[in-house]
Write a protein that holds these residues in place. Sequence first.
Motif, PDB file in Angstrom:
ATOM      1  N   HIS A  14       1.379  -2.519   4.629  1.00 44.68           N
ATOM      2  CA  HIS A  14       2.311  -2.120   3.417  1.00 44.68           C
ATOM      3  C   HIS A  14       3.734  -2.531   3.417  1.00 44.68           C
ATOM      4  N   LYS A  19       6.659  -2.222   0.316  1.00 42.82           N
ATOM      5  CA  LYS A  19       6.459  -3.237  -0.934  1.00 42.82           C
ATOM      6  C   LYS A  19       5.087  -3.805  -0.863  1.00 42.82           C
ATOM      7  N   GLY A  20       4.259  -3.429   0.159  1.00 49.92           N
ATOM      8  CA  GLY A  20       2.724  -3.884   0.072  1.00 49.92           C
ATOM      9  C   GLY A  20       2.668  -5.280   0.406  1.00 49.92           C
ATOM     10  N   ASN A  21       1.510  -5.965   0.695  1.00 53.71           N
ATOM     11  CA  ASN A  21       0.942  -7.042   0.990  1.00 53.71           C
ATOM     12  C   ASN A  21      -0.248  -7.457   0.140  1.00 53.71           C
ATOM     13  N   GLN A  22       0.078  -8.065  -1.106  1.00 51.92           N
ATOM     14  CA  GLN A  22      -1.022  -8.473  -1.805  1.00 51.92           C
ATOM     15  C   GLN A  22      -2.048  -9.281  -1.252  1.00 51.92           C
ATOM     16  N   GLY A  25      -4.335  -6.930   0.206  1.00 48.55           N
ATOM     17  CA  GLY A  25      -4.855  -5.793  -0.583  1.00 48.55           C
ATOM     18  C   GLY A  25      -4.108  -4.538  -0.536  1.00 48.55           C
ATOM     19  N   PRO A  27      -1.260  -2.234  -1.616  1.00 52.66           N
ATOM     20  CA  PRO A  27      -0.412  -2.028  -2.685  1.00 52.66           C
ATOM     21  C   PRO A  27       1.175  -1.555  -2.435  1.00 52.66           C
ATOM     22  N   ASN A  28       1.730  -1.778  -3.277  1.00 55.96           N
ATOM     23  CA  ASN A  28       3.214  -1.437  -2.964  1.00 55.96           C
ATOM     24  C   ASN A  28       3.361   0.255  -3.291  1.00 55.96           C
ATOM     25  N   ASN A  54     -10.899  -1.423   2.083  1.00 52.62           N
ATOM     26  CA  ASN A  54      -9.644  -1.984   2.524  1.00 52.62           C
ATOM     27  C   ASN A  54      -8.634  -1.187   2.977  1.00 52.62           C
TER      28      ASN A  54
END
Length: 84
Positions: A14, A19-22, A25, A27-28, A54
């Motif tokens: 994350h 802020k996440g890492n698309q 997978g 999420p923010n 995930n």
Amino acid sequence: KATSAYNVNCAVCHGAEGKGNQMLGAPNLTNEVWLYGGSSKEIEFTLKHGRNGNMPAHKEILGSHADAKIHLLATYVYSLSNKQ
């Protein structure tokens, strides 16, 4: 203490700021958009049981005092998007 627990267990996916890492997978966690509900109770459930293959379940990963650590992490994650 919550920040260090987050950095060890959550930041890998994350990010340090949540802020996440698309690409992974992940999420923010800062934008108040919650796939499974953004209450502390729902965040604790996600940490304990994981989500859709995930998000791994962390109850076993956190080891001793996992429930207390999960509560601490859930409170911190909740605070990332609920700045007041």
